[in-house]
Design an enzyme around this catalytic site. Structure first.
Site, PDB file in Angstrom:
ATOM      1  N   GLY A  49       0.813  -1.209   0.000  1.00  0.00           N
ATOM      2  CA  GLY A  49       0.000   0.000   0.000  1.00  0.00           C
ATOM      3  C   GLY A  49       0.846   1.259   0.000  1.00  0.00           C
ATOM      4  O   GLY A  49       0.333   2.360  -0.050  1.00  0.00           O
ATOM      5  N   CYS A  50       2.160   1.090   0.061  1.00  0.00           N
ATOM      6  CA  CYS A  50       3.077   2.223   0.024  1.00  0.00           C
ATOM      7  C   CYS A  50       3.654   2.340  -1.388  1.00  0.00           C
ATOM      8  O   CYS A  50       3.984   1.331  -2.005  1.00  0.00           O
ATOM      9  CB  CYS A  50       4.232   2.028   1.005  1.00  0.00           C
ATOM     10  SG  CYS A  50       3.711   1.906   2.728  1.00  0.00           S
ATOM     11  N   ALA A  51       3.783   3.560  -1.872  1.00  0.00           N
ATOM     12  CA  ALA A  51       4.399   3.770  -3.181  1.00  0.00           C
ATOM     13  C   ALA A  51       5.888   3.448  -3.113  1.00  0.00           C
ATOM     14  O   ALA A  51       6.453   2.879  -4.034  1.00  0.00           O
ATOM     15  CB  ALA A  51       4.188   5.205  -3.637  1.00  0.00           C
TER      16      ALA A  51
END
Length: 141
Positions: A49-51
């Protein structure tokens, strides 16, 4: 549940009026965060969910409501700074305290939530969720 280190971070933010200065401070927190060894930067420790690439590792003490320690890292300095603040909120507390504490409140208190891009806000939420779920699983075990 607020540590002296967290109080210091909140105080430091209150003295910085300019958002550029606040971002620089977050980056400095990230640079000060010890890196994880390469063998801990594995898929099981990755926060989805983190870029950016973000990894979180937990260590759990003994007992029904164990004290938990967290370590983490990222491949982006600003995100490493966010990781550092999240770890400061949660590390060294019992699983029950962690499960009921929302670190996003700390980010609201220092005014950082409003200044994060949507991707960084999603990543921050993913980190908080992963830590709180880890604590909840320890309590249920």
């Amino acid at each position: 549940m607020m540590s002296d280190k967290l109080k210091q971070i909140i105080d430091d933010f209150s003295f910085l009026d300019d958002w550029e200065d606040r971002y620089r401070y977050v980056i400095e927190l990230g640079k000060a965060l010890p890196d994880l060894p390469e063998d801990e930067k594995i898929e099981d420790n990755r926060v989805h969910g983190c870029a950016s690439q973000v990894w979180l590792v937990s260590k759990t003490g003994e007992g029904e409501d164990p004290v938990m320690e967290f370590r983490g890292s990222s491949d982006a300095f600003i995100v490493r700074g966010l990781v550092s603040i999240v770890l400061t909120v949660y590390s060294g507390h019992t699983a029950s305290e962690i499960a009921k504490t929302d670190a996003i409140e700390t980010f609201r208190k220092i005014g950082l939530v409003d200044h994060l891009s949507a991707q960084r806000a999603n990543g921050l939420n993913a980190m908080v969720t992963k830590i709180r779920e880890t604590a909840a699983r320890k309590l249920a075990a």
